[in-house]
Scaffold this motif. Sequence first.
Motif, PDB file in Angstrom:
ATOM      1  N   ILE A   1      22.251   4.283   9.682  1.00  0.00           N
ATOM      2  CA  ILE A   1      21.253   3.292   9.268  1.00  0.00           C
ATOM      3  C   ILE A   1      20.733   2.593  10.520  1.00  0.00           C
ATOM      4  O   ILE A   1      21.516   2.166  11.369  1.00  0.00           O
ATOM      5  CB  ILE A   1      21.830   2.218   8.324  1.00  0.00           C
ATOM      6  N   ALA A   2      19.411   2.489  10.611  1.00  0.00           N
ATOM      7  CA  ALA A   2      18.800   1.722  11.693  1.00  0.00           C
ATOM      8  C   ALA A   2      17.795   0.756  11.083  1.00  0.00           C
ATOM      9  O   ALA A   2      16.983   1.140  10.239  1.00  0.00           O
ATOM     10  CB  ALA A   2      18.100   2.634  12.689  1.00  0.00           C
ATOM     11  N   ILE A   3      17.864  -0.482  11.515  1.00  0.00           N
ATOM     12  CA  ILE A   3      16.917  -1.496  11.057  1.00  0.00           C
ATOM     13  C   ILE A   3      15.649  -1.368  11.886  1.00  0.00           C
ATOM     14  O   ILE A   3      15.716  -1.305  13.122  1.00  0.00           O
ATOM     15  CB  ILE A   3      17.521  -2.908  11.191  1.00  0.00           C
ATOM     16  N   LEU A   4      14.499  -1.323  11.231  1.00  0.00           N
ATOM     17  CA  LEU A   4      13.238  -1.237  11.954  1.00  0.00           C
ATOM     18  C   LEU A   4      12.999  -2.548  12.699  1.00  0.00           C
ATOM     19  O   LEU A   4      13.158  -3.627  12.136  1.00  0.00           O
ATOM     20  CB  LEU A   4      12.081  -0.964  10.995  1.00  0.00           C
ATOM     21  N   PRO A   5      12.613  -2.452  13.972  1.00  0.00           N
ATOM     22  CA  PRO A   5      12.410  -3.673  14.767  1.00  0.00           C
ATOM     23  C   PRO A   5      11.209  -4.499  14.334  1.00  0.00           C
ATOM     24  O   PRO A   5      11.140  -5.690  14.636  1.00  0.00           O
ATOM     25  CB  PRO A   5      12.216  -3.158  16.199  1.00  0.00           C
ATOM     26  N   GLN A   6      10.266  -3.885  13.642  1.00  0.00           N
ATOM     27  CA  GLN A   6       9.097  -4.608  13.122  1.00  0.00           C
ATOM     28  C   GLN A   6       8.528  -3.810  11.954  1.00  0.00           C
ATOM     29  O   GLN A   6       8.847  -2.638  11.798  1.00  0.00           O
ATOM     30  CB  GLN A   6       8.043  -4.806  14.211  1.00  0.00           C
ATOM     31  N   PRO A   7       7.692  -4.426  11.133  1.00  0.00           N
ATOM     32  CA  PRO A   7       7.112  -3.695   9.996  1.00  0.00           C
ATOM     33  C   PRO A   7       6.272  -2.495  10.464  1.00  0.00           C
ATOM     34  O   PRO A   7       5.613  -2.544  11.496  1.00  0.00           O
ATOM     35  CB  PRO A   7       6.222  -4.742   9.321  1.00  0.00           C
ATOM     36  N   THR A   8       6.330  -1.433   9.699  1.00  0.00           N
ATOM     37  CA  THR A   8       5.580  -0.220  10.011  1.00  0.00           C
ATOM     38  C   THR A   8       4.122  -0.408   9.619  1.00  0.00           C
ATOM     39  O   THR A   8       3.818  -0.906   8.544  1.00  0.00           O
ATOM     40  CB  THR A   8       6.175   0.966   9.234  1.00  0.00           C
ATOM     41  N   GLN A   9       3.222   0.000  10.537  1.00  0.00           N
ATOM     42  CA  GLN A   9       1.785  -0.101  10.290  1.00  0.00           C
ATOM     43  C   GLN A   9       1.139   1.261  10.518  1.00  0.00           C
ATOM     44  O   GLN A   9       1.726   2.150  11.120  1.00  0.00           O
ATOM     45  CB  GLN A   9       1.167  -1.101  11.256  1.00  0.00           C
ATOM     46  N   SER A  10      -0.088   1.385  10.084  1.00  0.00           N
ATOM     47  CA  SER A  10      -0.848   2.605  10.314  1.00  0.00           C
ATOM     48  C   SER A  10      -0.941   2.865  11.822  1.00  0.00           C
ATOM     49  O   SER A  10      -1.248   1.966  12.598  1.00  0.00           O
ATOM     50  CB  SER A  10      -2.248   2.483   9.718  1.00  0.00           C
ATOM     51  N   GLY A  11      -0.638   4.092  12.213  1.00  0.00           N
ATOM     52  CA  GLY A  11      -0.654   4.466  13.619  1.00  0.00           C
ATOM     53  C   GLY A  11       0.727   4.519  14.247  1.00  0.00           C
ATOM     54  O   GLY A  11       0.893   5.056  15.339  1.00  0.00           O
ATOM     55  N   ASP A  12       1.738   3.983  13.562  1.00  0.00           N
ATOM     56  CA  ASP A  12       3.102   4.000  14.083  1.00  0.00           C
ATOM     57  C   ASP A  12       3.754   5.358  13.840  1.00  0.00           C
ATOM     58  O   ASP A  12       3.387   6.085  12.921  1.00  0.00           O
ATOM     59  CB  ASP A  12       3.956   2.921  13.408  1.00  0.00           C
ATOM     60  N   LYS A  13       4.735   5.686  14.680  1.00  0.00           N
ATOM     61  CA  LYS A  13       5.482   6.936  14.548  1.00  0.00           C
ATOM     62  C   LYS A  13       6.962   6.661  14.742  1.00  0.00           C
ATOM     63  O   LYS A  13       7.344   5.825  15.552  1.00  0.00           O
ATOM     64  CB  LYS A  13       5.027   7.952  15.595  1.00  0.00           C
ATOM     65  N   ILE A  14       7.767   7.386  13.995  1.00  0.00           N
ATOM     66  CA  ILE A  14       9.217   7.321  14.156  1.00  0.00           C
ATOM     67  C   ILE A  14       9.706   8.752  14.329  1.00  0.00           C
ATOM     68  O   ILE A  14       9.399   9.621  13.521  1.00  0.00           O
ATOM     69  CB  ILE A  14       9.900   6.666  12.936  1.00  0.00           C
ATOM     70  N   GLN A  15      10.447   8.977  15.409  1.00  0.00           N
ATOM     71  CA  GLN A  15      11.010  10.303  15.650  1.00  0.00           C
ATOM     72  C   GLN A  15      12.520  10.201  15.546  1.00  0.00           C
ATOM     73  O   GLN A  15      13.127   9.245  16.048  1.00  0.00           O
ATOM     74  CB  GLN A  15      10.612  10.835  17.023  1.00  0.00           C
ATOM     75  N   ILE A  16      13.107  11.187  14.892  1.00  0.00           N
ATOM     76  CA  ILE A  16      14.556  11.202  14.734  1.00  0.00           C
ATOM     77  C   ILE A  16      15.063  12.613  14.992  1.00  0.00           C
ATOM     78  O   ILE A  16      14.479  13.587  14.530  1.00  0.00           O
ATOM     79  CB  ILE A  16      14.976  10.664  13.343  1.00  0.00           C
ATOM     80  N   ARG A  17      16.123  12.676  15.794  1.00  0.00           N
ATOM     81  CA  ARG A  17      16.786  13.950  16.085  1.00  0.00           C
ATOM     82  C   ARG A  17      18.249  13.804  15.722  1.00  0.00           C
ATOM     83  O   ARG A  17      18.830  12.738  15.858  1.00  0.00           O
ATOM     84  CB  ARG A  17      16.700  14.289  17.570  1.00  0.00           C
ATOM     85  N   GLY A  18      18.822  14.906  15.292  1.00  0.00           N
ATOM     86  CA  GLY A  18      20.234  14.894  14.964  1.00  0.00           C
ATOM     87  C   GLY A  18      20.797  16.285  14.930  1.00  0.00           C
ATOM     88  O   GLY A  18      20.066  17.270  15.010  1.00  0.00           O
ATOM     89  N   GLN A  19      22.100  16.344  14.807  1.00  0.00           N
ATOM     90  CA  GLN A  19      22.775  17.631  14.727  1.00  0.00           C
ATOM     91  C   GLN A  19      23.260  17.841  13.309  1.00  0.00           C
ATOM     92  O   GLN A  19      23.950  16.993  12.747  1.00  0.00           O
ATOM     93  CB  GLN A  19      23.953  17.697  15.693  1.00  0.00           C
ATOM     94  N   ILE A  20      22.900  18.986  12.748  1.00  0.00           N
ATOM     95  CA  ILE A  20      23.294  19.340  11.389  1.00  0.00           C
ATOM     96  C   ILE A  20      24.691  19.938  11.422  1.00  0.00           C
ATOM     97  O   ILE A  20      25.037  20.670  12.344  1.00  0.00           O
ATOM     98  CB  ILE A  20      22.290  20.344  10.794  1.00  0.00           C
ATOM     99  N   SER A  21      25.492  19.646  10.406  1.00  0.00           N
ATOM    100  CA  SER A  21      26.835  20.209  10.288  1.00  0.00           C
ATOM    101  C   SER A  21      26.785  21.725  10.183  1.00  0.00           C
ATOM    102  O   SER A  21      25.800  22.296   9.715  1.00  0.00           O
ATOM    103  CB  SER A  21      27.524  19.657   9.031  1.00  0.00           C
ATOM    104  N   ASN A  22      27.856  22.383  10.610  1.00  0.00           N
ATOM    105  CA  ASN A  22      27.912  23.847  10.564  1.00  0.00           C
ATOM    106  C   ASN A  22      27.770  24.406   9.155  1.00  0.00           C
ATOM    107  O   ASN A  22      27.197  25.465   8.963  1.00  0.00           O
ATOM    108  CB  ASN A  22      29.197  24.359  11.195  1.00  0.00           C
ATOM    109  N   ASN A  23      28.290  23.735   8.163  1.00  0.00           N
ATOM    110  CA  ASN A  23      28.210  24.213   6.777  1.00  0.00           C
ATOM    111  C   ASN A  23      27.218  23.387   5.957  1.00  0.00           C
ATOM    112  O   ASN A  23      27.422  23.171   4.771  1.00  0.00           O
ATOM    113  CB  ASN A  23      29.592  24.184   6.123  1.00  0.00           C
ATOM    114  N   ALA A  24      26.173  22.950   6.597  1.00  0.00           N
ATOM    115  CA  ALA A  24      25.211  22.052   5.955  1.00  0.00           C
ATOM    116  C   ALA A  24      24.534  22.701   4.754  1.00  0.00           C
ATOM    117  O   ALA A  24      24.139  23.858   4.810  1.00  0.00           O
ATOM    118  CB  ALA A  24      24.164  21.618   6.961  1.00  0.00           C
ATOM    119  N   LYS A  25      24.413  21.924   3.702  1.00  0.00           N
ATOM    120  CA  LYS A  25      23.674  22.349   2.518  1.00  0.00           C
ATOM    121  C   LYS A  25      22.385  21.545   2.371  1.00  0.00           C
ATOM    122  O   LYS A  25      21.393  22.049   1.883  1.00  0.00           O
ATOM    123  CB  LYS A  25      24.545  22.196   1.286  1.00  0.00           C
ATOM    124  N   GLU A  26      22.434  20.265   2.795  1.00  0.00           N
ATOM    125  CA  GLU A  26      21.265  19.403   2.677  1.00  0.00           C
ATOM    126  C   GLU A  26      21.441  18.147   3.529  1.00  0.00           C
ATOM    127  O   GLU A  26      22.547  17.778   3.893  1.00  0.00           O
ATOM    128  CB  GLU A  26      21.030  18.996   1.225  1.00  0.00           C
TER     129      GLU A  26
END
Length: 179
Positions: free
Chosen positions: A7-32
């Motif tokens: 969980i990450a709290i957004l530092p400010q309200p999201t507006q038109s033109g904003d972008k959020i990028q997220i990267r992560g590692q999926i588990s080896n036996n990931a289903k979803e």
Amino acid sequence: MSTTKFIAILPQPTQSGDKIQIRGQISNNAKEFSINFANEVNEDPQSIAYHFKWDIANEMLIEDYMEDNEWINSKETPFDAFDGRFKNEAINNSISNRFIDNNTIVDTTDTFSHSYSLLGQEFALEFAFLDDGIYVYLAREDGRNLITHFQPVSDFQLIESVQVWGDVEKITLLSFSYK
């Protein structure tokens, strides 16, 4: 309900033109796994403006939102997670050659020419917020591919947190680009 991994709290309200990028590692036996833009900060939100779920096992993308702890308007789209392209040609033709650059949708042929496995690998998603909705991209070093476009019912300025649920080992990057 999936277990909350991040969980990450957004530092400010999201507006038109904003972008959020997220990267992560999926588990080896990931289903979803899912990325959720919640209108609350707690681990069990009652209101989610946008729920982006990747059902890897069934090669399905599921999008919806939650109000008063009830999922609403679930939309399922066949999606091959391994090459980042829609299986449904009608949908693919309508959105795969568009991306957002400086708040403008422009034509491009930027798609991935090679397959790759997500299992045990890192994923990178970009969520771009515009007046007509949220655009989601699969991002790679060699480009990005538009996955979907979702028109939230609630104002995305009400989003308070981004949450990751499901079969994700860890989040390696979370970035906010504000207009």
